[in-house]
Write an enzyme that holds these catalytic residues in place. Structure first.
Site, mmCIF file in Angstrom:
data_model
loop_
_atom_site.group_PDB
_atom_site.id
_atom_site.type_symbol
_atom_site.label_atom_id
_atom_site.label_comp_id
_atom_site.label_asym_id
_atom_site.label_seq_id
_atom_site.Cartn_x
_atom_site.Cartn_y
_atom_site.Cartn_z
ATOM 1 N N LYS A 1 25.720 -19.752 21.632
ATOM 2 C CA LYS A 1 26.369 -18.914 22.635
ATOM 3 C C LYS A 1 27.894 -18.921 22.588
ATOM 4 C CE LYS A 1 22.612 -17.469 24.363
ATOM 5 N NZ LYS A 1 22.173 -16.230 23.713
ATOM 6 N N TYR B 1 18.151 -15.537 24.127
ATOM 7 C CA TYR B 1 18.672 -15.822 22.791
ATOM 8 C C TYR B 1 19.392 -14.617 22.203
ATOM 9 C CZ TYR B 1 18.745 -18.006 18.165
ATOM 10 O OH TYR B 1 19.138 -18.570 16.976
#
Length: 388
Positions: free
Chosen positions: A294, A382
């Site tokens: 991330k 995700y």
């Protein structure tokens, strides 16, 4: 020197912000304390969420990514060598793109130069002043000469060790952090990855991640002790452990190691992300463990929100988006922190875990890989939550 937005840091956040501002008709100057060569060789993240790759294309820096990036419509969760594929296309109809951060940086620098925008490397003695006034300034030295930038706003995109976050007055910032009791041994190797998609592999010996920078250059990781030394990991030991943890589920070809090191694991958030006319973005404000992939995507989200706020200010004299910048970013940051923590705790062995913890973790992995609802939840996060 005079500009509308002074940007400190020529990483993905600062360069992306400059391009977004350019498209909105807003002037900026970027300064960076590292050399241009350094930022091109700094191997970091390599996974772009669906929306991040789309934004790079929309702002005119996606041509090389479209040629060289690797699209992934799924990944694998391994449980002691048994692989379970999560089909992102079926679950959420989105994908991720494997394209190295340093390549994104190269593309953004080339675009900046084509735009004719100011970009200064190897600056020293950077400091910010009068950040609560309408004319904050950035002071620094460049090529031995003292310089100053007068601006309307300052964007602190200078990373975790930069000067912008420490420039907030004492007592303003509240820090939230967690250190993890393990790290990752990571290697970059001239060899194909064991699969064309990522493998997140839980084993009783510890976590392993099999990813790539291209289909001929693999990026491979092994869980290790948090205070481990890379000297304890000769090449043969690394390869032996990578083979063992993969468990024969795929063929792992060995190649020349281009790089190896140990990555610490931590979660960090500083609140608020703004004070006066100084805004923080990317690693200057938050760090996530790399398990959730991330970091670069959060930096991009920050500067998208910042560019919207600044555009509304200059075009319509609106201040509400500026005033809400921190809250808007942190809502997404904390969701990414939660996901990264969850991915980390579900895939790693913890040194203080009990037999109950171990059995619960295996049950959670079994549920994740056998339930469409659980798989969809992972896939949704995700590939990247929608931008607000």
């Amino acid at each position: 020197m005079r500009t509308q937005v002074g940007i400190i840091g020529a990483g993905p956040a600062g360069l992306m912000l400059a391009r977004l501002l350019r498209l909105a008709g807003i002037d900026s100057i970027i300064i960076e304390n590292r050399s241009e060569e350094y930022i091109y060789n700094r191997i970091r993240a390599g996974l772009l969420e669906h929306w991040s790759a789309d934004v790079l294309t929309e702002i005119g820096v996606g041509e090389r990514m479209a040629r060289e990036g690797v699209l992934h419509w799924g990944n694998y969760i391994g449980i002691n060598g048994e692989l379970h594929r999560l089909d992102f296309q079926k679950l959420v109809n989105k994908r991720v793109t494997i394209y190295g951060q340093q390549e994104v940086v190269k593309d953004l620098v080339a675009r900046r130069r084509a735009d004719g925008g100011d970009l200064l490397f190897e600056v020293d003695d950077v400091s910010v002043h009068d950040i609560t006034s309408e004319r904050p300034t950035i002071r620094f030295t460049h090529e031995g000469k003292a310089k100053e930038i007068a601006c309307d706003f300052i964007a602190g995109c200078d990373g975790f060790h930069g000067i912008c976050r420490p420039s907030f007055p004492e007592g303003v910032l509240k820090v939230f952090e967690r250190e993890y009791p393990f790290g990752w041994v990571g290697i970059l190797t001239e060899s194909p990855p064991p699969d064309h998609e990522l493998i997140y592999n839980y084993t009783d010996r510890g976590f392993a991640l099999y990813t790539m920078r291209s289909m001929s250059v693999a990026r491979l990781y092994l869980q290790c002790d948090h205070d481990d030394d890379i000297a304890n990991w000769p090449d043969n030991r690394i390869w032996d452990e990578l083979h063992t943890r993969l468990g024969g589920a795929r063929e792992l070809k060995e190649g020349k190691m281009l790089q190896k090191g140990i990555t610490p694991m931590r979660s960090f958030v500083a609140e608020p992300m703004q004070y006066g006319r100084l805004f923080l973005a990317g690693d200057a404000a938050h760090i996530v463990p790399p398990t959730g992939a991330k970091g670069m995507n959060l930096a991009f989200a920050d500067v998208v929100f910042m560019s919207r706020a600044l555009s509304a200010f200059y075009k319509n004299k609106r201040t509400d988006l500026i005033e809400n910048y921190s809250a808007t970013c942190l809502r997404r940051v904390w969701k990414a922190q939660r996901f990264s923590w969850w991915m980390t705790q579900i895939m790693h062995r913890f040194p203080d875990e009990t037999a109950f913890d171990h059995r619960r973790q295996l049950a959670e992995l079994d549920y994740l890989t056998s339930s469409e609802a659980a798989s969809t939840s992972l896939a949704e996060q995700y590939v990247g939550l929608p931008m607000d």
